[in-house]
Scaffold this motif. Sequence first.
Motif, PDB file in Angstrom:
ATOM      1  N   PHE A   1       0.837  -1.204   0.000  1.00 62.88           N
ATOM      2  CA  PHE A   1       0.000   0.000   0.000  1.00 62.88           C
ATOM      3  C   PHE A   1       0.874   1.258   0.000  1.00 62.88           C
ATOM      4  CE2 PHE A   1      -1.736   3.357   2.740  1.00 62.88           C
ATOM      5  CZ  PHE A   1      -2.765   3.806   1.922  1.00 62.88           C
ATOM      6  N   LEU A   2       1.891   1.294   0.867  1.00 57.64           N
ATOM      7  CA  LEU A   2       2.776   2.449   0.933  1.00 57.64           C
ATOM      8  C   LEU A   2       3.531   2.640  -0.383  1.00 57.64           C
ATOM      9  CD1 LEU A   2       4.325   2.379   4.507  1.00 57.64           C
ATOM     10  CD2 LEU A   2       2.628   3.957   3.592  1.00 57.64           C
ATOM     11  N   ASP A   3       4.019   1.547  -0.942  1.00 57.52           N
ATOM     12  CA  ASP A   3       4.727   1.641  -2.221  1.00 57.52           C
ATOM     13  C   ASP A   3       3.824   2.250  -3.289  1.00 57.52           C
ATOM     14  OD1 ASP A   3       6.898   0.489  -1.023  1.00 57.52           O
ATOM     15  OD2 ASP A   3       6.567  -1.497  -1.876  1.00 57.52           O
ATOM     16  N   THR A   4       2.604   1.774  -3.360  1.00 57.51           N
ATOM     17  CA  THR A   4       1.652   2.298  -4.343  1.00 57.51           C
ATOM     18  C   THR A   4       1.356   3.770  -4.078  1.00 57.51           C
ATOM     19  OG1 THR A   4       0.670   0.107  -4.540  1.00 57.51           O
ATOM     20  CG2 THR A   4      -0.634   1.958  -5.360  1.00 57.51           C
ATOM     21  N   LEU A   5       1.146   4.107  -2.822  1.00 55.10           N
ATOM     22  CA  LEU A   5       0.868   5.494  -2.448  1.00 55.10           C
ATOM     23  C   LEU A   5       2.023   6.404  -2.840  1.00 55.10           C
ATOM     24  CD1 LEU A   5      -1.084   7.434  -0.981  1.00 55.10           C
ATOM     25  CD2 LEU A   5       0.222   6.952   1.096  1.00 55.10           C
ATOM     26  N   PHE A   6       3.258   5.986  -2.559  1.00 61.97           N
ATOM     27  CA  PHE A   6       4.415   6.812  -2.893  1.00 61.97           C
ATOM     28  C   PHE A   6       4.521   7.042  -4.395  1.00 61.97           C
ATOM     29  CE2 PHE A   6       6.592   5.180   1.146  1.00 61.97           C
ATOM     30  CZ  PHE A   6       6.006   6.182   1.893  1.00 61.97           C
ATOM     31  N   VAL A   7       4.264   6.008  -5.172  1.00 60.14           N
ATOM     32  CA  VAL A   7       4.351   6.149  -6.623  1.00 60.14           C
ATOM     33  C   VAL A   7       3.269   7.103  -7.127  1.00 60.14           C
ATOM     34  CG1 VAL A   7       4.092   4.946  -8.827  1.00 60.14           C
ATOM     35  CG2 VAL A   7       5.475   3.933  -7.003  1.00 60.14           C
ATOM     36  N   ILE A   8       2.047   6.956  -6.629  1.00 59.86           N
ATOM     37  CA  ILE A   8       0.948   7.823  -7.068  1.00 59.86           C
ATOM     38  C   ILE A   8       1.210   9.277  -6.684  1.00 59.86           C
ATOM     39  CG2 ILE A   8      -1.483   8.382  -6.695  1.00 59.86           C
ATOM     40  CD1 ILE A   8      -1.950   5.322  -6.482  1.00 59.86           C
ATOM     41  N   VAL A   9       1.608   9.509  -5.443  1.00 57.69           N
ATOM     42  CA  VAL A   9       1.865  10.873  -4.981  1.00 57.69           C
ATOM     43  C   VAL A   9       3.045  11.481  -5.729  1.00 57.69           C
ATOM     44  CG1 VAL A   9       2.636  12.244  -3.013  1.00 57.69           C
ATOM     45  CG2 VAL A   9       0.808  10.575  -2.723  1.00 57.69           C
ATOM     46  N   ALA A  10       4.121  10.731  -5.835  1.00 52.73           N
ATOM     47  CA  ALA A  10       5.303  11.248  -6.526  1.00 52.73           C
ATOM     48  C   ALA A  10       4.993  11.546  -7.988  1.00 52.73           C
ATOM     49  CB  ALA A  10       6.459  10.265  -6.415  1.00 52.73           C
ATOM     50  N   PHE A  11       4.291  10.628  -8.651  1.00 52.58           N
ATOM     51  CA  PHE A  11       3.957  10.860 -10.055  1.00 52.58           C
ATOM     52  C   PHE A  11       3.065  12.088 -10.201  1.00 52.58           C
ATOM     53  CE2 PHE A  11       1.391  10.452 -13.863  1.00 52.58           C
ATOM     54  CZ  PHE A  11       2.391  10.355 -14.819  1.00 52.58           C
ATOM     55  N   ALA A  12       2.068  12.218  -9.343  1.00 54.46           N
ATOM     56  CA  ALA A  12       1.151  13.367  -9.435  1.00 54.46           C
ATOM     57  C   ALA A  12       1.900  14.681  -9.247  1.00 54.46           C
ATOM     58  CB  ALA A  12       0.035  13.231  -8.406  1.00 54.46           C
ATOM     59  N   GLU A  13       2.729  14.755  -8.214  1.00 54.28           N
ATOM     60  CA  GLU A  13       3.481  15.988  -7.971  1.00 54.28           C
ATOM     61  C   GLU A  13       4.449  16.277  -9.112  1.00 54.28           C
ATOM     62  OE1 GLU A  13       5.422  15.983  -4.188  1.00 54.28           O
ATOM     63  OE2 GLU A  13       3.545  16.119  -3.067  1.00 54.28           O
ATOM     64  N   GLU A  14       5.162  15.266  -9.543  1.00 53.49           N
ATOM     65  CA  GLU A  14       6.141  15.474 -10.606  1.00 53.49           C
ATOM     66  C   GLU A  14       5.462  15.834 -11.924  1.00 53.49           C
ATOM     67  OE1 GLU A  14       9.394  15.708 -10.067  1.00 53.49           O
ATOM     68  OE2 GLU A  14       8.940  15.312  -7.977  1.00 53.49           O
ATOM     69  N   PHE A  15       4.348  15.206 -12.209  1.00 49.98           N
ATOM     70  CA  PHE A  15       3.644  15.519 -13.451  1.00 49.98           C
ATOM     71  C   PHE A  15       3.150  16.962 -13.442  1.00 49.98           C
ATOM     72  CE2 PHE A  15      -0.213  15.915 -15.978  1.00 49.98           C
ATOM     73  CZ  PHE A  15       0.279  15.579 -17.227  1.00 49.98           C
ATOM     74  N   VAL A  16       2.520  17.374 -12.361  1.00 49.72           N
ATOM     75  CA  VAL A  16       1.964  18.733 -12.303  1.00 49.72           C
ATOM     76  C   VAL A  16       3.078  19.776 -12.309  1.00 49.72           C
ATOM     77  CG1 VAL A  16       0.730  20.369 -10.812  1.00 49.72           C
ATOM     78  CG2 VAL A  16      -0.187  18.075 -11.185  1.00 49.72           C
ATOM     79  N   ILE A  17       4.087  19.576 -11.493  1.00 48.37           N
ATOM     80  CA  ILE A  17       5.132  20.598 -11.368  1.00 48.37           C
ATOM     81  C   ILE A  17       6.129  20.534 -12.515  1.00 48.37           C
ATOM     82  CG2 ILE A  17       7.063  21.422  -9.942  1.00 48.37           C
ATOM     83  CD1 ILE A  17       4.241  22.028  -8.814  1.00 48.37           C
ATOM     84  N   ARG A  18       6.694  19.340 -12.749  1.00 45.21           N
ATOM     85  CA  ARG A  18       7.778  19.254 -13.713  1.00 45.21           C
ATOM     86  C   ARG A  18       7.349  19.041 -15.148  1.00 45.21           C
ATOM     87  NH1 ARG A  18      10.047  20.161  -9.625  1.00 45.21           N
ATOM     88  NH2 ARG A  18       9.546  18.602  -8.091  1.00 45.21           N
ATOM     89  N   ASP A  19       6.120  18.666 -15.375  1.00 43.86           N
ATOM     90  CA  ASP A  19       5.644  18.540 -16.752  1.00 43.86           C
ATOM     91  C   ASP A  19       4.702  19.687 -17.108  1.00 43.86           C
ATOM     92  OD1 ASP A  19       6.988  16.513 -17.964  1.00 43.86           O
ATOM     93  OD2 ASP A  19       5.352  15.084 -17.944  1.00 43.86           O
ATOM     94  N   ALA A  20       3.608  19.813 -16.403  1.00 48.40           N
ATOM     95  CA  ALA A  20       2.588  20.809 -16.774  1.00 48.40           C
ATOM     96  C   ALA A  20       3.083  22.243 -16.563  1.00 48.40           C
ATOM     97  CB  ALA A  20       1.305  20.555 -15.995  1.00 48.40           C
ATOM     98  N   CYS A  21       3.554  22.547 -15.360  1.00 45.34           N
ATOM     99  CA  CYS A  21       3.978  23.935 -15.083  1.00 45.34           C
ATOM    100  C   CYS A  21       5.150  24.351 -15.958  1.00 45.34           C
ATOM    101  CB  CYS A  21       4.362  24.090 -13.615  1.00 45.34           C
ATOM    102  SG  CYS A  21       2.968  24.102 -12.501  1.00 45.34           S
ATOM    103  N   THR A  22       6.133  23.475 -16.075  1.00 47.67           N
ATOM    104  CA  THR A  22       7.299  23.850 -16.879  1.00 47.67           C
ATOM    105  C   THR A  22       6.957  23.916 -18.364  1.00 47.67           C
ATOM    106  OG1 THR A  22       8.083  21.568 -16.879  1.00 47.67           O
ATOM    107  CG2 THR A  22       8.994  23.046 -15.221  1.00 47.67           C
ATOM    108  N   TYR A  23       5.952  23.172 -18.790  1.00 46.27           N
ATOM    109  CA  TYR A  23       5.518  23.272 -20.180  1.00 46.27           C
ATOM    110  C   TYR A  23       5.020  24.690 -20.480  1.00 46.27           C
ATOM    111  CZ  TYR A  23       2.809  22.744 -24.433  1.00 46.27           C
ATOM    112  OH  TYR A  23       2.312  22.924 -25.691  1.00 46.27           O
ATOM    113  N   PHE A  24       4.231  25.231 -19.564  1.00 45.12           N
ATOM    114  CA  PHE A  24       3.702  26.575 -19.776  1.00 45.12           C
ATOM    115  C   PHE A  24       4.780  27.643 -19.640  1.00 45.12           C
ATOM    116  CE2 PHE A  24      -0.212  24.279 -18.562  1.00 45.12           C
ATOM    117  CZ  PHE A  24      -0.904  24.488 -19.746  1.00 45.12           C
ATOM    118  N   LEU A  25       5.872  27.305 -18.966  1.00 44.51           N
ATOM    119  CA  LEU A  25       6.975  28.258 -18.783  1.00 44.51           C
ATOM    120  C   LEU A  25       8.171  27.931 -19.673  1.00 44.51           C
ATOM    121  CD1 LEU A  25       6.843  28.480 -14.896  1.00 44.51           C
ATOM    122  CD2 LEU A  25       6.186  30.276 -16.504  1.00 44.51           C
ATOM    123  N   ARG A  26       8.000  27.095 -20.666  1.00 44.70           N
ATOM    124  CA  ARG A  26       9.122  26.599 -21.476  1.00 44.70           C
ATOM    125  C   ARG A  26       9.897  27.709 -22.178  1.00 44.70           C
ATOM    126  NH1 ARG A  26       4.451  25.421 -23.933  1.00 44.70           N
ATOM    127  NH2 ARG A  26       4.129  26.092 -26.074  1.00 44.70           N
TER     128      ARG A  26
END
Length: 122
Positions: free
Chosen positions: A16-41
């Motif tokens: 459960f913890l492993d799954t939670l860490f992957v989901i949380v990490a992916f969500a944060e990384e996707f929003v910050i490092r993919d979506a936000c940086t895309y708009f600021l490229r």
Amino acid sequence: MIKLMTHLVDGSFAAFLDTLFVIVAFAEEFVIRDACTYFLRDAPWPLRYLLPNFFFALPHLFNYAGWSEISGGVLLNFLFNGILLGYVFGGCLLQLFKEKSGSIWLPVLLHCLMDYSIILKY
């Protein structure tokens, strides 16, 4: 407590913890490092790095406060004693790894490992 110990022994809580860490990490990384940086490229690199990672750091105030009430003292300590800066710097490193690797998966993996190391200290 017995039920928690049973989960720890049979591995389902760890899964459960492993799954939670992957989901949380992916969500944060996707929003910050993919979506936000895309708009600021096209923005200058200081803005492209600092602005998204400032927003990455802010929700971690809840972690710092121990998921309890955020008092003025906790907020001031977070903002002015280098904790916010540490999160921004860590986020900038993850963003650099993402840009150099060309993939979101390296920052997700590193983020998962950092989250997991925090749990291990408890």
